[in-house]
Design a protein around this motif. Structure first.
Motif, PDB file in Angstrom:
ATOM      1  N   ALA A   1       0.816  -1.217   0.000  1.00  0.00           N
ATOM      2  CA  ALA A   1       0.000   0.000   0.000  1.00  0.00           C
ATOM      3  C   ALA A   1       0.852   1.270   0.000  1.00  0.00           C
ATOM      4  O   ALA A   1       0.543   2.227  -0.727  1.00  0.00           O
ATOM      5  N   TRP A   2       1.927   1.286   0.798  1.00  0.00           N
ATOM      6  CA  TRP A   2       2.718   2.520   0.841  1.00  0.00           C
ATOM      7  C   TRP A   2       3.368   2.797  -0.512  1.00  0.00           C
ATOM      8  O   TRP A   2       3.565   3.970  -0.892  1.00  0.00           O
ATOM      9  N   ARG A   3       3.664   1.752  -1.266  1.00  0.00           N
ATOM     10  CA  ARG A   3       4.273   1.924  -2.583  1.00  0.00           C
ATOM     11  C   ARG A   3       3.255   2.492  -3.576  1.00  0.00           C
ATOM     12  O   ARG A   3       3.587   3.371  -4.386  1.00  0.00           O
ATOM     13  N   TRP A   4       2.023   2.023  -3.511  1.00  0.00           N
ATOM     14  CA  TRP A   4       0.990   2.514  -4.409  1.00  0.00           C
ATOM     15  C   TRP A   4       0.696   4.002  -4.167  1.00  0.00           C
ATOM     16  O   TRP A   4       0.318   4.724  -5.093  1.00  0.00           O
ATOM     17  N   CYS A   5       0.892   4.426  -2.945  1.00  0.00           N
ATOM     18  CA  CYS A   5       0.578   5.820  -2.596  1.00  0.00           C
ATOM     19  C   CYS A   5       1.362   6.824  -3.452  1.00  0.00           C
ATOM     20  O   CYS A   5       0.866   7.924  -3.743  1.00  0.00           O
ATOM     21  N   PHE A   6       2.564   6.448  -3.872  1.00  0.00           N
ATOM     22  CA  PHE A   6       3.419   7.418  -4.568  1.00  0.00           C
ATOM     23  C   PHE A   6       3.035   7.641  -6.027  1.00  0.00           C
ATOM     24  O   PHE A   6       3.573   8.551  -6.679  1.00  0.00           O
ATOM     25  N   PHE A   7       2.097   6.853  -6.543  1.00  0.00           N
ATOM     26  CA  PHE A   7       1.615   7.116  -7.896  1.00  0.00           C
ATOM     27  C   PHE A   7       0.761   8.385  -7.944  1.00  0.00           C
ATOM     28  O   PHE A   7       0.613   9.007  -9.001  1.00  0.00           O
ATOM     29  N   ILE A   8       0.240   8.792  -6.808  1.00  0.00           N
ATOM     30  CA  ILE A   8      -0.618   9.990  -6.773  1.00  0.00           C
ATOM     31  C   ILE A   8       0.211  11.269  -6.898  1.00  0.00           C
ATOM     32  O   ILE A   8      -0.058  12.088  -7.789  1.00  0.00           O
ATOM     33  N   PRO A   9       1.229  11.506  -6.070  1.00  0.00           N
ATOM     34  CA  PRO A   9       2.050  12.705  -6.289  1.00  0.00           C
ATOM     35  C   PRO A   9       2.797  12.675  -7.623  1.00  0.00           C
ATOM     36  O   PRO A   9       3.035  13.724  -8.229  1.00  0.00           O
ATOM     37  N   GLY A  10       3.160  11.490  -8.109  1.00  0.00           N
ATOM     38  CA  GLY A  10       3.825  11.399  -9.407  1.00  0.00           C
ATOM     39  C   GLY A  10       2.941  11.910 -10.526  1.00  0.00           C
ATOM     40  O   GLY A  10       3.386  12.651 -11.416  1.00  0.00           O
ATOM     41  N   THR A  11       1.669  11.533 -10.487  1.00  0.00           N
ATOM     42  CA  THR A  11       0.711  12.010 -11.489  1.00  0.00           C
ATOM     43  C   THR A  11       0.513  13.515 -11.376  1.00  0.00           C
ATOM     44  O   THR A  11       0.393  14.224 -12.390  1.00  0.00           O
ATOM     45  N   ALA A  12       0.485  14.024 -10.157  1.00  0.00           N
ATOM     46  CA  ALA A  12       0.322  15.473  -9.943  1.00  0.00           C
ATOM     47  C   ALA A  12       1.476  16.239 -10.584  1.00  0.00           C
ATOM     48  O   ALA A  12       1.280  17.324 -11.144  1.00  0.00           O
ATOM     49  N   HIS A  13       2.688  15.693 -10.526  1.00  0.00           N
ATOM     50  CA  HIS A  13       3.845  16.327 -11.160  1.00  0.00           C
ATOM     51  C   HIS A  13       3.597  16.537 -12.656  1.00  0.00           C
ATOM     52  O   HIS A  13       3.870  17.610 -13.206  1.00  0.00           O
ATOM     53  N   ILE A  14       3.098  15.510 -13.311  1.00  0.00           N
ATOM     54  CA  ILE A  14       2.884  15.582 -14.758  1.00  0.00           C
ATOM     55  C   ILE A  14       1.806  16.609 -15.097  1.00  0.00           C
ATOM     56  O   ILE A  14       1.981  17.460 -15.985  1.00  0.00           O
ATOM     57  N   LEU A  15       0.693  16.583 -14.385  1.00  0.00           N
ATOM     58  CA  LEU A  15      -0.418  17.500 -14.677  1.00  0.00           C
ATOM     59  C   LEU A  15      -0.013  18.950 -14.488  1.00  0.00           C
ATOM     60  O   LEU A  15      -0.304  19.813 -15.326  1.00  0.00           O
ATOM     61  N   VAL A  16       0.652  19.226 -13.389  1.00  0.00           N
ATOM     62  CA  VAL A  16       1.039  20.610 -13.111  1.00  0.00           C
ATOM     63  C   VAL A  16       2.134  21.071 -14.073  1.00  0.00           C
ATOM     64  O   VAL A  16       2.111  22.215 -14.547  1.00  0.00           O
ATOM     65  N   GLY A  17       3.094  20.208 -14.392  1.00  0.00           N
ATOM     66  CA  GLY A  17       4.152  20.582 -15.325  1.00  0.00           C
ATOM     67  C   GLY A  17       3.611  20.984 -16.681  1.00  0.00           C
ATOM     68  O   GLY A  17       4.038  21.992 -17.266  1.00  0.00           O
ATOM     69  N   VAL A  18       2.666  20.227 -17.181  1.00  0.00           N
ATOM     70  CA  VAL A  18       2.043  20.548 -18.474  1.00  0.00           C
ATOM     71  C   VAL A  18       1.241  21.852 -18.367  1.00  0.00           C
ATOM     72  O   VAL A  18       1.290  22.707 -19.270  1.00  0.00           O
ATOM     73  N   GLY A  19       0.536  22.018 -17.267  1.00  0.00           N
ATOM     74  CA  GLY A  19      -0.270  23.226 -17.081  1.00  0.00           C
ATOM     75  C   GLY A  19       0.571  24.492 -17.057  1.00  0.00           C
ATOM     76  O   GLY A  19       0.229  25.496 -17.696  1.00  0.00           O
ATOM     77  N   VAL A  20       1.683  24.464 -16.328  1.00  0.00           N
ATOM     78  CA  VAL A  20       2.568  25.632 -16.245  1.00  0.00           C
ATOM     79  C   VAL A  20       3.133  25.973 -17.621  1.00  0.00           C
ATOM     80  O   VAL A  20       3.209  27.147 -18.006  1.00  0.00           O
ATOM     81  N   LEU A  21       3.496  24.969 -18.373  1.00  0.00           N
ATOM     82  CA  LEU A  21       4.153  25.173 -19.653  1.00  0.00           C
ATOM     83  C   LEU A  21       3.216  25.786 -20.691  1.00  0.00           C
ATOM     84  O   LEU A  21       3.630  26.646 -21.485  1.00  0.00           O
ATOM     85  N   PHE A  22       1.958  25.374 -20.679  1.00  0.00           N
ATOM     86  CA  PHE A  22       1.063  25.763 -21.765  1.00  0.00           C
ATOM     87  C   PHE A  22      -0.004  26.794 -21.398  1.00  0.00           C
ATOM     88  O   PHE A  22      -0.645  27.346 -22.294  1.00  0.00           O
ATOM     89  N   PHE A  23      -0.188  27.088 -20.116  1.00  0.00           N
ATOM     90  CA  PHE A  23      -1.299  27.968 -19.748  1.00  0.00           C
ATOM     91  C   PHE A  23      -0.880  29.215 -18.969  1.00  0.00           C
ATOM     92  O   PHE A  23      -1.712  29.866 -18.354  1.00  0.00           O
TER      93      PHE A  23
END
Length: 544
Positions: free
Chosen positions: A234-256
């Motif tokens: 379970a603790w390992r699965w938890c880190f997929f959430i902040p990892g996904t947030a990195h991608i979403l925010v990175g794309v948002g900053v770059l294009f918007f």
């Protein structure tokens, strides 16, 4: 007076004088005072921006609920990016009790991992300062968000202490988004509110350190109770959430979003409206400014203290008071959650005192807030036998830690304009360096109890903060001595350019000149320079 016969009271020209004669001595470059009222608003820019702006097109108001481009869009996207960096960097802390059992971590391993999380970004923050100066904050944010995302995902695959320490090191690099965060708000908001803007954006980013203390245990419970995963899965699965947030925010900053009120760095360079400065000159100019080094040192003992507490709070609550994983994380989150308003409060205090007392008010506010922070840190270390007292003191302590951070970045935008990114980068790096040193000295050795380390850290905060008294601006003064009224803001800021550079980077000089004019407010309410009238045209006067 004989030559003035024929004019009635209140008249300055004769009826038969040519049009425009009454303006013959007005050059259009008369000095004006930088004020917080409507006189600071650029009327010509009305309709071009959704917010009122000054002569640099910086917003003169902060509308938190607005997402309008460019000012508030940059504010929020920058805040999201910094928030996610905190979320991922300190995500392991509330899960340490499970992680250490899974991969057999010792107290020394945990100490090394905590140091690694804040050490790598020291160099990265310095680099980020140069990136902001040369290509803009947007690329800096996007590079770190998208570049670190794979490492956040990969922490779920580690099996030993080496892997854990390396992952925390590389994820910690994303904390350099703080430099781009503070740079971005500094170029988007006018000096009258820059302390509040910087503090609010930085504080809400820091809030990620508190939110992760709550979210990660909740994600852990979801995966164990709902998804029926084992604790070690379970603790390992938890880190997929902040990892996904990195991608979403990175794309948002770059294009918007965009780097500056008038556009992106590269577009303005192509249009000839901005010239890329010499990287070496910008760097050398920044490191030659002793004020930067003092603030780098002191920031290590407000922001550095926050980073340290984010690493040790949950394990301390678990070990010292026997709290379970979720409860320890919830109590530890009280420290980070104060960022909702505490850092903004420090910036607001800095701005308000500056309105009345100028830069000297900003320096006094920084010294007072950070000294009280040190006292509270000692108090926290003396409360080791009472959970209730520890929680109360933790909250009070957090208030002053984060207020001191906000007050620091009320001063930073005025240290240098040509090297703003370098200065922001070094001072931001100082926060991480302070945390690394503090953790290594007080919280790594098993022979020293955590509460003892807190006491010593408090004493160190008080001592280091005394160096604020050495900060002195030639035109504004310092804590104890006033400035020289014969030295102007332009003398200070344009002194960063030699004669050749003044011609080569004339666009930058023009922008910095506008900033210097607006920065006259830092002299304080009672020390504003009187406008100097243009010298009279004696030959023309004789003809009247």
């Amino acid at each position: 007076m004989a030559e003035m016969r024929g004019l009635d009271i209140g008249e300055s020209v004769r009826a038969d004088d040519p049009a425009g004669k009454s303006m013959r001595y007005v050059k259009g470059n008369e000095p004006t005072l930088a004020r917080s009222d409507s006189s600071a608003i650029d009327k010509e820019a009305e309709g071009l921006f959704p917010l009122p702006v000054d002569s640099e097109h910086k917003a003169t108001v902060l509308k938190i609920l607005s997402f309008a481009k460019p000012h508030m869009r940059a504010f929020h996207m920058s805040t999201f990016s910094f928030f996610v960096s905190f979320l991922s960097t300190f995500a392991p802390a509330p899960l340490i009790a499970v992680i250490r059992d899974d991969i057999n971590l010792t107290k020394s391993d945990l100490g090394n991992a905590g140091i690694a999380a804040v050490t790598g970004t020291i160099g990265m923050r310095i680099i980020m300062g140069a990136v902001c100066d040369l290509v803009g904050p947007r690329y800096g944010h996007a590079f770190l968000m998208l570049g670190i995302a794979p490492v956040v995902f990969s922490i779920s695959t580690i099996s030993d202490a080496t892997g854990f320490i390396l992952c925390r090191f590389f994820i910690g690099l994303s904390l350099a988004t703080f430099v781009a965060n503070q740079f971005w708000t500094s170029v988007m908001f006018t000096g009258k509110i820059v302390g509040l803007a910087n503090a609010t954006s930085g504080g809400w980013g820091n809030l990620g350190g508190g939110i992760t203390q709550i979210l990660m245990p909740l994600f852990f419970l979801f995966f164990t109770d709902v998804a029926n995963a084992s604790d070690f899965a379970a603790w390992r699965w938890c880190f997929f959430i902040p990892g996904t947030a990195h991608i979403l925010v990175g794309v948002g900053v770059l294009f918007f979003a965009q780097d500056l009120p008038d556009g992106t760095y590269l577009k303005l360079v192509r249009k000839g409206e901005r010239v890329t400065d010499n990287a070496t000159t910008v760097f050398v100019n920044g490191v030659k400014n002793y004020r930067m080094w003092i603030l780098t040192l002191t920031y290590g003992y407000c922001f550095g203290v926050e980073l340290t507490i984010n690493n040790i709070a949950a394990p301390y609550m678990n070990d010292q008071f026997g709290l379970d994983l979720t409860t320890a994380g919830l109590v530890a989150s009280c420290f980070g959650l104060m960022n909702i308003f505490a850092r903004s409060l420090g910036g607001l205090v800095s701005d308000r005192l500056a309105n009345r007392f100028g830069m000297r008010g900003r320096l006094w506010s920084l010294w007072i807030l950070q000294t009280v922070e040190g006292v509270c840190c000692i108090w926290l270390g003396l409360s080791q036998d009472s959970l209730a007292m520890t929680v109360v003191v933790l909250i009070i302590f957090s208030l002053f830690v984060q207020s001191a951070e906000g007050a620091t970045y009320g001063v930073v935008p005025f240290v240098s304009r040509r090297s703003l990114g370098v200065v922001s980068g070094f001072i931001g790096a100082g926060g991480n360096a302070g945390s690394a040193v503090t953790q290594a000295i007080f919280f790594r050795d098993s022979s020293l109890e955590t509460y003892e380390g807190l006491r010593y850290m408090g004493l160190m905060v008080i001592g280091i903060t005394l160096t604020v008294m050495l900060v002195h601006f030639p035109m504004w003064g310092g804590m104890f001595f006033p400035g020289n009224p014969d030295i102007s803001e332009k003398d200070y800021y344009l002194g960063e350019f030699n004669e050749e550079d003044s011609v080569k980077y004339s666009k930058s000089v023009e922008q910095i000149s506008k900033f210097a004019e607006n920065a006259k407010a830092e002299r304080g309410l009672n020390n504003q320079p009187e406008p100097e009238p243009e010298p009279a045209d004696t030959e023309a006067a004789e003809k009247l």
